[in-house]
Design a protein around this motif. Sequence first.
Motif, PDB file in Angstrom:
ATOM      1  N   ALA A 363     -25.848  17.511  51.340  1.00  0.00           N
ATOM      2  CA  ALA A 363     -26.485  16.215  51.073  1.00  0.00           C
ATOM      3  C   ALA A 363     -25.686  15.073  51.681  1.00  0.00           C
ATOM      4  CB  ALA A 363     -26.641  16.023  49.565  1.00  0.00           C
ATOM      5  N   PHE A 364     -24.353  15.142  51.571  1.00  0.00           N
ATOM      6  CA  PHE A 364     -23.518  14.078  52.130  1.00  0.00           C
ATOM      7  C   PHE A 364     -23.633  14.044  53.653  1.00  0.00           C
ATOM      8  CE2 PHE A 364     -19.576  12.198  53.682  1.00  0.00           C
ATOM      9  CZ  PHE A 364     -19.466  11.078  52.880  1.00  0.00           C
ATOM     10  N   GLU A 365     -23.622  15.213  54.304  1.00  0.00           N
ATOM     11  CA  GLU A 365     -23.757  15.251  55.762  1.00  0.00           C
ATOM     12  C   GLU A 365     -25.120  14.748  56.199  1.00  0.00           C
ATOM     13  OE1 GLU A 365     -21.450  15.811  57.914  1.00  0.00           O
ATOM     14  OE2 GLU A 365     -19.935  16.305  56.411  1.00  0.00           O
ATOM     15  N   ALA A 366     -26.159  15.062  55.418  1.00  0.00           N
ATOM     16  CA  ALA A 366     -27.500  14.566  55.753  1.00  0.00           C
ATOM     17  C   ALA A 366     -27.561  13.049  55.658  1.00  0.00           C
ATOM     18  CB  ALA A 366     -28.534  15.205  54.827  1.00  0.00           C
ATOM     19  N   LEU A 367     -26.955  12.476  54.620  1.00  0.00           N
ATOM     20  CA  LEU A 367     -26.930  11.015  54.486  1.00  0.00           C
ATOM     21  C   LEU A 367     -26.137  10.363  55.608  1.00  0.00           C
ATOM     22  CD1 LEU A 367     -26.454  10.607  50.629  1.00  0.00           C
ATOM     23  CD2 LEU A 367     -28.456   9.939  51.964  1.00  0.00           C
ATOM     24  N   ARG A 368     -25.012  10.974  55.968  1.00  0.00           N
ATOM     25  CA  ARG A 368     -24.204  10.399  57.046  1.00  0.00           C
ATOM     26  C   ARG A 368     -24.944  10.462  58.382  1.00  0.00           C
ATOM     27  NH1 ARG A 368     -17.911  11.701  57.623  1.00  0.00           N
ATOM     28  NH2 ARG A 368     -18.595  13.851  57.325  1.00  0.00           N
ATOM     29  N   GLU A 369     -25.603  11.576  58.661  1.00  0.00           N
ATOM     30  CA  GLU A 369     -26.352  11.692  59.916  1.00  0.00           C
ATOM     31  C   GLU A 369     -27.549  10.751  59.928  1.00  0.00           C
ATOM     32  OE1 GLU A 369     -26.758  13.331  63.743  1.00  0.00           O
ATOM     33  OE2 GLU A 369     -25.146  13.422  62.250  1.00  0.00           O
ATOM     34  N   ILE A 372     -26.505   7.311  60.859  1.00  0.00           N
ATOM     35  CA  ILE A 372     -26.217   7.134  62.285  1.00  0.00           C
ATOM     36  C   ILE A 372     -27.497   7.002  63.086  1.00  0.00           C
ATOM     37  CG2 ILE A 372     -25.210   8.242  64.318  1.00  0.00           C
ATOM     38  CD1 ILE A 372     -23.163   9.532  62.479  1.00  0.00           C
ATOM     39  N   ARG A 373     -28.511   7.809  62.765  1.00  0.00           N
ATOM     40  CA  ARG A 373     -29.732   7.854  63.573  1.00  0.00           C
ATOM     41  C   ARG A 373     -30.686   6.719  63.271  1.00  0.00           C
ATOM     42  NH1 ARG A 373     -27.299  10.622  67.200  1.00  0.00           N
ATOM     43  NH2 ARG A 373     -26.347  12.499  66.340  1.00  0.00           N
ATOM     44  N   LEU A 374     -30.630   6.178  62.067  1.00  0.00           N
ATOM     45  CA  LEU A 374     -31.534   5.083  61.730  1.00  0.00           C
ATOM     46  C   LEU A 374     -31.112   3.796  62.437  1.00  0.00           C
ATOM     47  CD1 LEU A 374     -32.048   5.663  57.903  1.00  0.00           C
ATOM     48  CD2 LEU A 374     -33.764   5.910  59.694  1.00  0.00           C
ATOM     49  N   PRO A 375     -32.011   2.823  62.564  1.00  0.00           N
ATOM     50  CA  PRO A 375     -31.621   1.526  63.150  1.00  0.00           C
ATOM     51  C   PRO A 375     -30.458   0.898  62.399  1.00  0.00           C
ATOM     52  CG  PRO A 375     -34.012   1.690  62.960  1.00  0.00           C
ATOM     53  CD  PRO A 375     -33.444   2.893  62.264  1.00  0.00           C
ATOM     54  N   LYS A 376     -29.641   0.133  63.114  1.00  0.00           N
ATOM     55  CA  LYS A 376     -28.434  -0.427  62.516  1.00  0.00           C
ATOM     56  C   LYS A 376     -28.744  -1.333  61.336  1.00  0.00           C
ATOM     57  CE  LYS A 376     -25.745  -0.288  66.806  1.00  0.00           C
ATOM     58  NZ  LYS A 376     -24.978  -1.078  67.805  1.00  0.00           N
ATOM     59  N   GLN A 377     -29.907  -1.989  61.362  1.00  0.00           N
ATOM     60  CA  GLN A 377     -30.222  -2.922  60.287  1.00  0.00           C
ATOM     61  C   GLN A 377     -30.410  -2.215  58.952  1.00  0.00           C
ATOM     62  OE1 GLN A 377     -31.664  -2.788  63.205  1.00  0.00           O
ATOM     63  NE2 GLN A 377     -31.278  -4.756  64.201  1.00  0.00           N
ATOM     64  N   GLY A 386     -28.353   5.463  49.313  1.00  0.00           N
ATOM     65  CA  GLY A 386     -28.743   6.847  49.086  1.00  0.00           C
ATOM     66  C   GLY A 386     -27.653   7.639  48.396  1.00  0.00           C
ATOM     67  N   ALA A 387     -26.405   7.450  48.810  1.00  0.00           N
ATOM     68  CA  ALA A 387     -25.300   8.176  48.189  1.00  0.00           C
ATOM     69  C   ALA A 387     -25.122   7.774  46.728  1.00  0.00           C
ATOM     70  CB  ALA A 387     -24.016   7.921  48.981  1.00  0.00           C
ATOM     71  N   LEU A 388     -25.204   6.469  46.447  1.00  0.00           N
ATOM     72  CA  LEU A 388     -25.032   6.001  45.070  1.00  0.00           C
ATOM     73  C   LEU A 388     -26.164   6.472  44.166  1.00  0.00           C
ATOM     74  CD1 LEU A 388     -23.812   2.333  45.718  1.00  0.00           C
ATOM     75  CD2 LEU A 388     -22.438   4.270  44.970  1.00  0.00           C
ATOM     76  N   VAL A 389     -27.390   6.277  44.636  1.00  0.00           N
ATOM     77  CA  VAL A 389     -28.545   6.627  43.810  1.00  0.00           C
ATOM     78  C   VAL A 389     -28.637   8.130  43.591  1.00  0.00           C
ATOM     79  CG1 VAL A 389     -31.066   6.595  43.698  1.00  0.00           C
ATOM     80  CG2 VAL A 389     -29.824   4.567  44.469  1.00  0.00           C
ATOM     81  N   ILE A 390     -28.526   8.897  44.667  1.00  0.00           N
ATOM     82  CA  ILE A 390     -28.647  10.347  44.545  1.00  0.00           C
ATOM     83  C   ILE A 390     -27.503  10.926  43.719  1.00  0.00           C
ATOM     84  CG2 ILE A 390     -28.618  12.508  45.850  1.00  0.00           C
ATOM     85  CD1 ILE A 390     -30.087  11.084  48.078  1.00  0.00           C
TER      86      ILE A 390
END
Length: 519
Positions: A363-369, A372-377, A386-390
């Motif tokens: 889950a942590f690797e998925a959030l980190r990836e 990176i892939r989403l727009p910077k904004q 996502g990390a806090l809520v999940i």
Amino acid sequence: MIRFRRSPIKKKRNSNIEQQNSSSQDMPLSKQLDVNKDYFTSMYDENTDVIFRSFTVGKKEALIIYMDGLSDTDKLDKQVLDTLLNTTIFNEKDFPHSVQNKLPVSNIKSMTMLSDCIDAIGTGNPILLFDGSNEAFALGLVKYEKRAIEEPQAETSIRGSREGFTESLPVNLSLIRRIIKDPALKMKSMQLGTYSKTKIVISYIEGLVDTTLLKEIENRLHRIEVDGILESGYIEQFIEDNPYSPFPQVLYTERPDVVSANLLEGRAVIFIDGTPFALIAPISFFSLFQSQEDFYERFWIGTFFRSMRFLFLAISLFLPSIYVAITTYHQEMVPTDLLLSIASSRESVPFPALVEAILMEVAFEALREAGIRLPKQVGSAVSIVGALVIGQAAVQAGIVSAPMIIVVSITGIASFMVPRYSIGLAIRLLRFPIILLAGFLGLIGVMLAFIILIIHLSTLRSFGIPYLSPISTLQTNALQDTLIRSPLWKLSKRPHLTGEFNPVRQGSNLRPGPQDEEE
């Protein structure tokens, strides 16, 4: 069956066409301008961006061929066409060269082969042909859109240069020339890629680099036969010593100061047109944990942060597996109060510690990836929220325990201490098999993973250089810039395995302080 029988015939037919095209490109130019024009017209058929401009120079027919968008049309009009159309006095005995001497263009290259002309047009250099001459002239009027010099996004620094490489090869080479001005800095160029014809430059300092290393790099590059080179990662995967190892054996960087520092240590650098990343070889395992700021700050600060990187490397690699091993097999190693706290937090968790760790790491690797892939904004917001809520929801639902959330969070923070993204990827990948070994064998599995890892690193080479040098080769002098960073005035010798031909890089008695006055 008919389809399978026809496929080899089609493949053979395509290979024959490629051989015919390559053989026709190796032909020399004709003295008849119409023949040359017909050839280039057929070669660039259905290419609307290739411009053919016919005109007359004196009594001679002339032709200019250039690629729209890659050539500087303003200079082509003013410096070439305007000069040729308004000049009438030419030497008829040596017509082409007399025309060449009158052109106000600094870079003009003479060519007689069709393949050279095609390469010049593809790189943006217009070619000039005359009737009655089998010689063409490539005009150095390349101009295309390129990104401005900016600070590298992946290698930010508090102190140091703010310049970073761009996708333009001439710009990148000029940034190195601005730092190292000695003529001993050499640049060897070649082309790779059947269709992309990507320009590759090998840079080194003559007198510092090992000539055997240069020959090995050139041999590995010449061995590459591929349709196109789109990024430096293509080159890296073709020239590394052990392609099955997760550890990088070539260092890539966007910073001119990092490249210059490695050149001065006797290493070679590979520049690739179209990418801002330069490849440095050979390297060692410890080179991946050095930051350019280690040498810009005082040695106490550089030593402290370098030691922190190796400490957090161990935490990032082994902390989840040690937690799984201890909570599963070795509860007696945990203090009683802490053990009771961990047991109470895991009372409602339906999964064993091994499954719990794997789920949280994935889950942590998925959030980190995703960040990176989403727009910077929105990327950073999604990863943090996502990390806090999940994490909070998973603890309240009883799916995972709070100590596991803490362990995974510390592991993730520790992985960000690594200054090179490539070695960080290797650590993230190796974390999972180590967790599995810990879940099945306990601390014995962790020690087994550590031993296997050390053995693997000991067998790796980077262009013949041991990966764990200078520790594995017991070079006491080079240890001053490995786990620690000695004062700059003490680093008087280059690394033994890369700069042995000219080992002294600075003078002696450079220790700062008040000097004794001479009587």
